[in-house]
Design an enzyme around this catalytic site. Structure first.
Site, PDB file in Angstrom:
ATOM      1  CG  MET A 579      14.447  61.726  53.824  1.00  0.00           C
ATOM      2  SD  MET A 579      14.661  59.984  54.255  1.00  0.00           S
ATOM      3  CE  MET A 579      16.367  59.926  54.741  1.00  0.00           C
ATOM      4  CD  GLU A 991      -0.505  55.890  62.850  1.00  0.00           C
ATOM      5  OE1 GLU A 991      -1.671  56.122  63.176  1.00  0.00           O
ATOM      6  OE2 GLU A 991       0.295  56.780  62.523  1.00  0.00           O
ATOM      7  CB  CYS A1224      18.159  54.525  53.137  1.00  0.00           C
ATOM      8  SG  CYS A1224      17.926  56.290  52.971  1.00  0.00           S
ATOM      9  CB  CYS A1230      10.173  58.576  51.792  1.00  0.00           C
ATOM     10  SG  CYS A1230      11.836  58.828  52.362  1.00  0.00           S
ATOM     11  CB  CYS A1235      12.356  54.349  47.709  1.00  0.00           C
ATOM     12  SG  CYS A1235      13.937  53.881  48.408  1.00  0.00           S
TER      13      CYS A1235
END
Length: 1609
Positions: A579, A991, A1224, A1230, A1235
């Site tokens: 985060m 990415e 979330c 994460c 999660c």
């Protein structure tokens, strides 16, 4: 010739194919000017010039750019420097000057002067125009220049006409002078000059106004243009040339000093004043330098050498003196340690003495100027050494040493070079950063490259005794048959030409001569002492409750102990977290913070590269020397008398042995302050006392000061001074008093446990730290019952007490390397005292005393407020009701659980009331970020909401963050994309590529479900799951030509808010089969992206990548993502000049899937400051209309959008809040793949729990847009366009903060004016173009068009020049858009002849077979996905092709397919991040096959160091004829074996056969002829993921080999 008849460079060059300049007809290269609409531009890229009139530009651009000249307000009159009170370097000054460039030199070995050399240098400059930058008027270049020998014939000719006798060459000095524009001031300046020469006994023979043609100068450059004259002086009293040069140097220094107190002082500048060399330079585009100075067109201007330089400055305010070459150097690069270098240079001034100065050292100070550029300061340091009797080569080796530690070649063959570097290491901190340096003192011309080799440098020598060095090949016309040597400078290498002796010396020949000039080895053996490492303590020293009390008093929290210290002690590495950083800034927080939390680490972006501590650690070192640093101008054994520490992290035993070192005379200074008489003034008083004690100790001969907060027992009335404050204050005090060189500082402290804290202490002057309380905490943890039981039960690896402390120390060291590398610094010794931080929340009085020169934009705490904060920790140790365990401040795991619940309710129930409760929650939370200190105000009456632009138009400005598929689940990624496409906003791929299935609109939805995307719910027909913004990051995962061709926008990720200066990381357990397929990697293998340095490591390389992307997809806008830090405005200007369409500014609070805690917490700045600085700098420089500004970081509501708009942003990015809207719950795990709601996990069973539907996110953004509308209506404005950049709509809120009332927000509220266009006009402009390119010529050819349309075969041949960049990229884009990455069945066979520009053959697709006869520059085959590239030299060469460098650095970067055959050698970083391509090459530089995840590379020659670092897939075969390969391989991952597997042997042989067939390689032919002998000399490099493949495993079932299909077959 009509201006618009020529459509391409190549066509034009074909018209004047001999590439000569006829008389004055130089070639002009125009850097694709920016036009608002492409229809208004000229198709003129190259025209031979007939008259200067053709240089005037189309007036369409002038309308936008008629700026008021408020760019350069007159500087305040500088105070007199005659008292020589040292001035510490100020970061603000340093940040405003950054640059990078194209450079080169030409020299004649017989020292024969000719005009040809000057003409060639000018020609080369024209061919480097694309490596430079232009101002907003497109005519004011950032600077170009040449340095040559003095053209005596030209000057004699002039003198005779003036009736002056011909000059006596030995006794005459020539000065090239920039004088003030104003006639009266010019005369004043001349008087000063003449008087000082007279007083020194020199006679002024005459002044020559330099003939110039001002019609070719741009608008801004003309505004700043000086009066340019030459002065001739006679030096009668000296006979020796060195003494003459020294006398001229003294005169220049005296003149500079004399005028420094005048208001016009900075308008007088000597470009050169010498008996040997002269510099012609200016704020000019390189192609007009020769037109501006008519001397340069005169064929009696003759020189035997020329250094040329084209500057690309990210700063746009033109300053003529900053053009280069400087007086001795031409510098292409960036000095990252400049602030430290300046401070240390200044500290050494009192000790610098040499008999050659005959006692006049004081007159020639100072040796640095913080207001000059980094290049100018490096030049003056080199000048001091050279004028004091050092050779230029030796000076460069001292200032810019190579990475000599553990260097296989040096250790074995040249130990004397290592001794030389070791001797100087403790006396001169390296000027560290990427740099290609050219230098000349008139006798020697040379070039050297920085330790990391991050600048291109090619050289060649011809049979007629000419030597050339340049940033690119192809810049000077050369008959290839005459070339007898072709090479490149690798990291740390040097080449010099001795003009008088007619010799060329390559690298080690130069260094060996220098190193053997003194017995450095003996001096080191006799004087340099190493600190022996001592064992860690094996039992605890304090009682448990004493430890707790200390931890409370010094500010530790339970998170610090459990998540940081204990995690480092058990695992030996820095903890990873996820985060973003959403706790309040330390100054705004209601909780007490340690002083370190007010500091943010600076990091490299664009102007210079971060480096890679993980894979390229071999250039880095944590060694540090302590003890007195003596006079560097005198060489002698006593200079080596120091103690060397292997790292700055000391344990108690090591500190003890330093305390016993009698030569150091160590002195312990205790750092406590006394509050018995009250708090006010107590801290300052204690600091003054501390400084007096330090002063006295050093004057009494102490060489080591130990600042310690250890005491027998803590006393309630004597709290410890924050150790960072103590270190900074003593460091600055010693600098100001000229004592800093005489002693080192060590901190012995309880207050330091995290990597960031170590970095702060070292950055502000400590050489080492003994973290005694952190070590005691490790021991106590290991002895606790809890740990003992966990180890017993196998829940935790067993470590001993000593091992726990060793692990902790190892983790700190690795963390320090990471922090250094973010700023692109390789040596701790250069980081020490370099102050590479910025401050958020400390007031001027504190900064000026302890952290002088650091940027603290918003002011903040005073000494007394700081004393109170320190005390609030201290009292906890003495209070009765303090808990028996540490408090948890919630600084790391900050869980605003309430927020996600409220938001879920609002978006899922589509309830306006619930959203109002959420807004109320945000409004009532404590002050968190800078914008919370502001509120809206307006001078207009409110209007009805109905009159405000609709929400549907506002949401088009919204984007979501670059979250990669991998970090988050497929469900989350696709739901976000669908939602953004529904509202016309933009989602970001992050990415990691994108599945092509997402690019088509859905047509098969029934009841919200679609068989195409079966894992999603809530769908509608017409939904598309494509990401409008597709990201190109440093790992290039999933970047294929089709991915690029299908983007609306392409984002180049330079930095990420949560970890700027670092690459990404995806834990192995998140790399599922699906993720691995998209990224062309192996499932289960962790993926680490390199830091942003392979092809975006400098401003001109970033400009090249922007060019590549515009080439492959001309319809997509290109954005560049930056992170807020001081100086970002300068960077943003450079990016705008690099032709980007969008600049994104991220705040430090951006999120991440996984990152080290210290990066999340301690790097980057608030976006409010970054956005303000970028917007205002762009407006002031006339560049704001060129780019859309987008901002993100912690956006939660419409208030944030309004604030950002008023500060200047056009578009707004949402990250975490978009994830919360899709489900979330802020669990902050994460990075673990666990999660609970499947938002950030790749585990099937968790992803099945994903609750989100696209409609939830649509609801959120519509609510936010409605909130924006409501606020606009309140303020009385109808649309966002009307408030963007209008900072007068904000005012400070009346709010009282707990810690300080001294914050100053005036910077955010300031305003320099508005752009000429509205935000909507800026957002609606077409993408910038690359101008006419060679691919246009090819794509206009009917046969090629037919072949692409109808999948036919066609063959073509065409000439190519170095200005033709990214050749074939546009053709590849056309094919990829039409056929995808593999669908094209035709064949384009194109042969190019000549020197190709950068990125030759980038992004090729299958069916494109490209052949180049000649040579190429950097980035050949970048991102190639198929097809074939063959590079081979011309038929008749004077050199052996296999020994010559024929392609540049970073070839095949991010390749995903295809084949490359190169007859000759490649540069550094060959095949980095290659994931499928096959290549054969005949030699490479350092870092070959780095980060490779697939494919096959064959190298038939020598390689550099660090082969296969981070190689997790694919195979490499390397020929090792002289048994030198093994030490060059990075053994961390790959294993090395002979080629024993039959399938591997076949693979290798087939590739070499193909290489010989395609290139005619002699080397390959010889290998095939004697196959069995050579086969045994090949090594095969095999990563673990390939160990069981038939190519690597000889035991592989042979019967199965029949089925194996070769990629190369």
């Amino acid at each position: 010739m009509a201006l618009n008849t020529v459509s391409s460079v190549s066509q034009l060059l074909r018209l004047s194919d001999t590439f000569t300049s006829v008389g004055n007809r130089h070639l002009l290269v125009d850097f694709a000017p920016f036009r608002r609409k492409s229809s208004k531009r000229y198709n003129r890229r190259l025209t031979p010039f007939i008259s200067p009139v053709t240089l005037r530009r189309s007036s369409s651009v002038k309308a936008v750019l008629q700026l008021d000249n408020h760019l350069n307000p007159a500087p305040p009159p500088s105070s007199s420097t005659s008292d020589l009170k040292p001035q510490v370097a100020n970061l603000e000054d340093i940040l405003s000057e950054r640059g990078a460039c194209g450079v080169g030199f030409i020299a004649n070995l017989e020292n024969k002067a000719s005009y040809e050399i000057v003409k060639d240098a000018l020609n080369a400059l024209s061919c480097m125009e694309h490596r430079g930058g232009c101002g907003a008027d497109n005519d004011s270049g950032d600077g170009s220049g040449v340095m040559t020998a003095i053209p005596w014939d030209l000057f004699d000719n002039w003198a005779n006409k003036q009736g002056i006798a011909s000059f006596d060459k030995l006794h005459t000095g020539v000065g090239m002078v920039f004088l003030p524009k104003d006639v009266e001031l010019t005369n004043k300046a001349k008087n000063v000059i003449v008087n000082i020469f007279k007083q020194e006994g020199l006679e002024v023979l005459g002044w020559r106004p330099v003939p110039v043609n001002t019609s070719v100068v741009g608008y801004y450059a003309k505004e700043a243009m000086p009066n340019i004259q030459q002065v001739f002086v006679k030096i009668a009293k000296e006979e020796n040339i060195e003494d003459i040069e020294r006398e001229l140097y003294i005169c220049r220094k005296l003149i500079e000093k004399e005028v420094s107190s005048e208001s016009w002082g900075n308008e007088l500048y000597f470009c050169s004043l010498s008996n040997r060399t002269i510099v012609y330079k200016g704020m000019l585009r390189s192609e007009v330098l020769g037109l501006f100075y008519s001397d340069l067109q005169n064929d009696i201007y003759k020189s035997s050498f020329a250094i040329y330089h084209r500057r690309y400055s990210t700063n746009t305010s033109p300053r003529w003196p900053l053009a280069q070459p400087m007086r001795l150097l031409g510098h292409n690069g960036e000095i990252n340690t400049i602030q430290g270098n300046l401070n240390w240079m200044q500290s050494r001034e009192p000790s610098l003495k040499s008999p050659v100065w005959r006692g006049r050292e004081n007159e020639i100070r100072p040796f640095g100027n913080p207001k000059g550029s980094d290049s100018a300061n490096l030049d003056s340091a080199a000048e001091l050494l050279i004028r004091s009797g050092r050779s230029p080569e030796e000076s460069m080796m001292i200032l810019v040493p190579e990475a000599y530690k553990n260097h296989p070649t040096l250790t074995i063959k040249y130990p004397e070079a290592i001794d030389f570097y070791d001797y100087y290491k403790g006396q001169m901190e390296a000027w560290d950063g990427p740099a290609l340096l050219l230098f000349s003192d008139g006798k020697t011309v040379g070039a050297c490259l920085d330790r990391n080799g991050l600048r291109p440098a090619r050289y060649w020598r011809t049979s007629d005794n000419m030597v050339y060095v340049a940033s690119e090949v192809g810049v000077v016309p050369v008959d290839e048959s005459k070339v007898i040597l072709k090479g490149r400078l690798g990291p740390g290498m040097m080449i010099t030409v001795d003009l008088l002796g007619g010799q060329v010396y390559e690298n080690m020949e130069v260094k060996k001569r220098v190193a053997l000039s003194n017995p450095y080895g003996n001096w080191i053996k006799e004087n340099l002492r190493s600190l022996k490492s001592e064992n860690f303590l094996s039992s605890s020293v304090m009682e448990n409750d004493a430890v707790l009390r200390h931890q409370q008093a010094f500010g530790y929290s339970s998170e610090d102990v459990q998540m940081v210290i204990e995690s480092m002690a058990s695992q030996g590495k820095e903890p990873t977290f996820c985060m973003g950083d959403d706790i309040p800034l330390a100054a705004l927080s209601q909780k007490p913070h340690m002083l370190f939390d007010y500091f943010k680490q600076r990091f490299a972006q664009v102007t210079n590269p971060a480096i890679d501590p993980l894979r390229e650690g071999l250039v880095m070192s944590l060694e540090v020397n302590i003890g007195k640093r003596r006079n560097i101008l005198e060489i002698g054994p006593e200079n080596a008398s120091q103690v060397i520490l292997s790292s700055p992290v000391l344990n108690e035993g090591e500190l003890e042995s330093l305390l016993k070192d009698s030569q150091l005379k160590p002195q312990v200074l205790h750092t406590f302050f006394d509050i018995t008489k009250g708090i006010d003034g107590s801290l300052e008083k204690a600091l003054n006392k501390l400084c007096d004690a330090a002063d006295e100790a050093v004057r009494n001969g102490s060489q080591l000061l130990i600042l310690s907060d250890r005491s027998e027992a803590l006393e309630p009335t004597h709290p410890a001074i924050p150790i960072l404050l103590a270190v900074g204050t003593v460091h600055q005090h010693l600098i100001q008093n000229g004592l800093r060189m005489s002693a080192s500082i060590i901190a012995d402290t309880s207050q330091c446990f995290s990597t960031h804290q170590f970095a702060c202490l070292i950055g502000y002057g400590a050489s080492a730290v003994c973290p005694y309380l952190a070590l005691e905490t490790c021991r106590q943890w290991r002895l606790s019952n809890k740990t003992v039981n966990l180890m017993k039960n196998g829940k935790m690896p067993t470590v001993s007490i000593e091992q726990a402390q060793k692990n902790y120390s190892k983790a700190v060291k690795a963390g320090l390397l990471k922090i250094l590398s973010k700023m692109g610094i390789s040596l701790l010794s250069s980081y020490c005292g370099a102050q590479i931080f910025e401050i958020y929340g400390l007031g001027k009085e504190v900064v000026d005393v302890a952290f002088t020169g650091s940027v603290s934009k918003i002011g903040g705490l005073t000494f007394d407020e700081l004393a109170r904060e320190t005390l609030s920790f201290w009292v906890k140790a003495f209070s009765e009701d303090t808990a028996k365990r540490l408090e948890n401040f919630g600084f790391i795991v900050f869980r605003p659980g309430e927020m996600s619940k409220l938001l879920h309710k609002a978006v899922r129930q589509k309830s306006q009331n619930a959203f109002s409760v959420y807004q109320q929650y945000l409004a009532n939370r404590p002050v968190n970020v800078l914008r919370d200190l502001l509120e809206f105000k307006s001078d207009r009456a409110p209007i009805p909401v109905g009159k405000v632009e609709p929400a549907l138009s506002i949401v088009k400005r919204f984007c979501t963050g670059g979250m990669s598929l991998g970090a988050i689940s497929r469900e989350t990624h696709e739901a976000i994309a669908i939602a953004m496409n529904r509202i016309g906003g933009k989602s970001n791929s992050g990415e990691g590529g994108e599945d092509p299935i997402r690019w088509k609109p859905l047509t098969d939805v029934v009841d919200g479900y679609s068989p195409t995307l079966p894992h999603l719910k809530g769908l509608q027909n017409g939904d598309t799951a494509t990401s409008a913004i597709k990201q190109v990051a440093s790992g290039r995962f999933g970047v294929t030509p089709t991915f690029l061709a299908n983007a609306d926008q392409l984002e180049i990720k330079i930095a990420q808010g949560a970890k700027p200066g670092e690459g990404g990381q995806l834990p192995g357990k998140k790399v599922s089969m699906y993720i691995a397929r998209l990224r062309n990697s192996k499932p289960g293998v962790p993926l680490i992206s390199p830091p942003p340095h392979h092809d975006i490591y400098s401003i001109e390389d970033l400009a090249q990548l922007i060019f590549d992307l515009h080439q492959v997809n001309p319809k997509a806008k290109v954005s560049v993502k930056l992170v807020a830090e001081a100086g970002i405005g300068t960077v943003a200007s450079g990016v705008a000049k690099g032709n980007a369409d969008i600049i994104q500014i991220s705040g430090h609070d951006g999120g991440t899937g996984a990152s080290p805690i210290s990066s999340i917490k301690h790097a980057g700045g608030p976006w409010e400051l970054g956005l303000t600085e970028s917007h205002q700098t762009l407006v002031a420089n006339g560049l704001r209309e060129r780019v859309i500004l987008r901002v993100d970081g912690g956006f939660r509501s419409g208030v944030d959008v309004m604030m950002a708009a008023i500060m200047g942003a056009d578009e707004y990015g949402f990250g975490s809040v978009a994830m919360i809207a899709t489900g979330c719950v802020m669990a902050r795990i994460c990075h673990t793949n666990n999660c609970p709601v499947g938002v950030a996990s790749q585990r099937e069973e968790l992803r099945a729990r994903f609750p989100g539907v696209p409609g939830d996110l649509v609801n959120l953004f519509l609510y936010v847009a409605e909130e924006v509308r409501g606020t606009l209506a309140q303020l009385g404005y109808e649309k966002l366009d009307d408030i963007i950049g209008r900072t007068e709509l904000l005012r400070p809120r009346d709010i009282s903060l707990v810690k300080t009332q001294h914050l100053d927000l005036s910077y955010i509220l300031s305003n320099v004016g508005l752009p000429k266009w509205s935000s909507t006009e800026i957002r609606n402009q077409e993408p910038h173009t690359n101008g006419p390119v060679l691919d246009d010529v090819l794509l206009a050819d009917p046969e090629i068009v037919d072949a692409i349309e109808n999948e036919k075969a066609v063959s073509k041949t065409i000439k190519i020049y170095n200005v033709d960049r990214s050749a074939c990229g546009r053709i590849a884009g056309v094919i990829a858009k039409k056929y995808g990455d593999t669908g094209f069945a035709g064949q384009l066979n194109i042969t190019f002849t000549g020197s190709a520009g950068q990125s030759f053959g980038c992004f090729l697709t299958p069916g494109m077979n490209i052949r180049l006869v000649g040579e190429a520059n950097d980035y050949v085959g970048k991102g190639i996905a198929g097809g074939e590239i063959v590079v081979t030299p011309v038929d008749k060469t004077g050199f052996q092709p296999e020994d010559a460098a024929i392609v540049g650095n970073t070839c095949l970067y991010g390749a995903t397919g295809g084949q490359v055959f190169v007859r000759g050698k490649a540069g550094e970083r060959f095949a980095v991040r290659n994931s499928l391509a096959e290549a054969v090459v005949e030699g490479t530089g350092d870092h070959c096959c780095e980060y490779m995840t697939g494919g096959c590379v064959v190298i038939l020659g020598k390689v550099g160091r660090n082969v296969a670092a981070g190689m997790t897939g694919g195979l490499a075969y390397i020929l090792d004829e002289d048994d030198t390969l093994i030490p060059k391989i990075n053994r961390e991952i790959v294993k090395i074996q002979r080629v024993t597997a039959p399938v591997g042997q076949i693979q290798l042989k087939k590739l070499i056969e193909a290489h010989v067939e395609k290139t005619g390689s002699n080397k390959g032919e010889a290998i095939l002829k004697d196959w069995d002998k050579y086969l045994s000399l090949f090594w095969q490099l095999v990563p673990p993921s390939e160990e069981d493949t038939p190519e690597a495993n000889a035991k592989y079932d042979i019967t199965a080999t029949e089925q194996v299909s070769f990629q190369s077959a």
